[in-house]
Write an enzyme that holds these catalytic residues in place. Structure first.
Site, PDB file in Angstrom:
ATOM      1  N   HIS A 306      39.924 -56.423 101.318  1.00  0.00           N
ATOM      2  CA  HIS A 306      41.370 -56.751 101.364  1.00  0.00           C
ATOM      3  C   HIS A 306      41.459 -57.599  99.774  1.00  0.00           C
ATOM      4  O   HIS A 306      40.596 -58.512  99.508  1.00  0.00           O
ATOM      5  CB  HIS A 306      41.607 -57.745 102.491  1.00  0.00           C
ATOM      6  CG  HIS A 306      43.513 -58.104 102.588  1.00  0.00           C
ATOM      7  ND1 HIS A 306      43.988 -58.887 101.615  1.00  0.00           N
ATOM      8  CD2 HIS A 306      44.113 -57.266 103.174  1.00  0.00           C
ATOM      9  CE1 HIS A 306      45.361 -58.621 102.237  1.00  0.00           C
ATOM     10  NE2 HIS A 306      45.299 -57.733 103.136  1.00  0.00           N
ATOM     11  N   ASP A 363      43.690 -53.118 109.888  1.00  0.00           N
ATOM     12  CA  ASP A 363      43.614 -51.756 110.259  1.00  0.00           C
ATOM     13  C   ASP A 363      42.367 -51.321 110.881  1.00  0.00           C
ATOM     14  O   ASP A 363      42.367 -50.149 111.368  1.00  0.00           O
ATOM     15  CB  ASP A 363      44.189 -50.738 109.060  1.00  0.00           C
ATOM     16  CG  ASP A 363      45.164 -51.177 108.423  1.00  0.00           C
ATOM     17  OD1 ASP A 363      46.199 -51.197 109.362  1.00  0.00           O
ATOM     18  OD2 ASP A 363      45.163 -51.335 107.177  1.00  0.00           O
TER      19      ASP A 363
END
Ligand code: CMC
Length: 446
Positions: A306, A363
């Site tokens: 991320h 996710d």
């Protein structure tokens, strides 16, 4: 005395204001730097650029902290519903009981689409991607409500926000029905936001879908966890479009397009494809991780890493626990969950992932829950879009109310310096045109 920073460039010194956020984040304000010095800053992918000041969502990526309007995501996930979270994000405070009732009624009032809009779905081919349909239909919705495009008052804003939030769910379900060639199902006013969506997705004319409370709360959790995430790619897109003065529907339709990519919202689909590949091909998890680490393979461990989190994404923690709970309650054994758990274990023990601080993101496990709910793979990113809508609306409102300047970054030009136009009969091919081949000075178009 306000804090300042000093910059020396080309023999001159400039004093720049320092801005401090409510959580102590520090930024150097360079907004007047070019006017004063002719120099701009360069920041590939905006990784080090604060594009705005915002009071909506706070993330501390080092410590794995996420708060909506100051409230930790863990508390919101435990106690809040999606409509309540949407109000919090959009208006800045948790709603009172009266406000929540009024807001829920407004969402119900706007759940239907104009009958003319339903006809648009006939124009899409079955198999058309629901993200394309969602984006197109959000824009099309605004053509039936010209008053909300003008947006002249807080009341018009509220009406537009409620319509967008409510109709997005109706459009998403209709996009799915269109993609599988089933008749569209109308919403039912007595159902809550999530149950109504499931009804429109899974009821058929001769058989009513009965939403299981565990499935409804799993869906609600997914939406709440996706509701906002400060200046990510799609939210920045919404703010960018909003800054030109574009209306709420146009701005959020652009957000849907930005979300679609596999490095952003499309990652939830890519994760399941990756897990399925591992199961089908029989490759061991260890070998797959080795493949990911090999830069020549051009493969990433989807659902990992991320831009902001250099620690476990707090949403992934909540979703992982929920996936275990939901699958156990529904008595589902999903082999993909076993592979996901093993992948996480192997990756987190590997120096490559440790050194680069790559952890599971939102996710990684969300697709497992969506599969358990019965959501088809093509719809995963649409679910993300429904969830992210409150954040987009809140960010659009912040731009609208703050009358921010139009977003217009600069660039460092690296192309040819000035040169003359060449008449066509004197030109020689310098670059092979994509899709064609250069054969001794000639371009052959295929
Ligand atoms: N697998 C393998 N290596 C990775 C991964 C990954 N998932 N993510 C980052 N790296 C490596 C990357 O190759 C780079 O290595 P090096 O320094 O040797 O060049 C290093 O880690 C830093 O990564 P980056 O590409 O500079 O990171 P970024 O901030 O530009 O990109 C990201 C962030 C999320 C796009 C990226 O981590 C990624 O592609 N992850 C997989 C896709 C994914 O799961 N996306 C969902 C993001 S969360 C929800 C959302 O925002 O929608």
């Amino acid at each position: 005395m306000p804090e300042t920073a000093t910059l020396q460039v080309r023999g001159k010194t400039y004093t720049l204001p320092v801005v401090v956020g409510s959580e102590g984040e520090v930024a150097i304000d360079i907004s007047k730097l070019r006017a004063e010095s002719g120099v701009i800053t360069l920041d590939d992918g905006y990784a080090n650029t604060g594009s705005c000041q915002s009071a909506i969502t706070f993330i501390d990526g080092e410590r794995g902290i996420l708060r909506y309007r100051g409230i930790p995501i863990e508390q919101i996930a435990e106690h809040s519903t999606f409509p309540e979270t949407a109000w919090l994000l959009i208006y800045g405070e948790l709603p009172t009981a009266d406000q929540l009732e009024c807001w829920s009624n407004l969402l119900t009032r706007h759940e239907m689409l104009h009958e003319g809009l339903y006809k648009h779905f006939d124009g899409f081919p079955s198999g058309g991607h629901p993200m394309a349909i969602l984006s197109a239909m959000i824009n099309a919705t605004s053509t039936y409500n010209p008053d909300i495009i003008r947006m002249e008052s807080p009341e018009t804003f509220q009406s537009a926000a409620a319509r967008l939030l409510s109709k997005t769910r109706t459009i998403a379900a209709a996009a799915y029905k269109t993609s599988i060639g089933q008749p569209l199902i109308y919403p039912k006013p007595h159902l809550d936001y999530c149950s109504n969506f499931l009804h429109m997705m899974f009821s058929i004319p001769f058989k009513e879908y009965e939403p299981d409370p565990d499935i409804v709360s799993a869906l609600s959790l997914i939406l709440v966890l996706h509701a906002d995430h400060e200046q990510n790619c799609s939210t920045s897109t919404v703010r960018m479009v909003a800054s030109s003065g574009a209306n709420l529907f146009a701005s959020c339709a652009a957000g849907v397009c930005a979300l679609w990519g596999p490095l952003h919202g499309g990652a939830n689909t890519a994760v399941i494809e990756m897990l399925q590949y591992i199961v089908d091909s029989g490759i061991s998890v260890k070998d797959y991780v080795e493949k990911v680490k090999d830069k020549t393979s051009n493969i990433k461990l989807m659902g990992f890493g991320h831009r902001v989190y250099k620690n476990y994404d707090p949403r992934a923690k909540i979703i992982k626990q929920a996936a275990d709970r939901v699958l156990a309650k529904l008595q589902i054994h999903d082999p993909l969950l076993d592979v996901a758990r093993r992948l996480e274990e192997v990756a987190l023990a590997d120096p490559y992932f440790k050194e680069k601080k790559l952890y599971p993101n939102v996710d990684f496990y969300s697709g497992i829950i969506m599969r358990a709910i019965g959501i088809p793979l093509d719809m995963f990113t649409v679910m993300f879009a429904i969830g992210r809508m409150p954040g987009w609306i809140a960010n659009w409102k912040e731009v609208w109310e703050g009358q921010s300047r139009i977003y217009r970054p600069r660039q460092i030009y690296t192309g040819p310096v000035e040169r003359s136009y060449i008449p066509i009969d004197q030109r020689r091919p310098a670059v092979a045109v994509p899709g064609s081949t250069t054969v001794t000075g000639q371009v052959v178009c295929r």
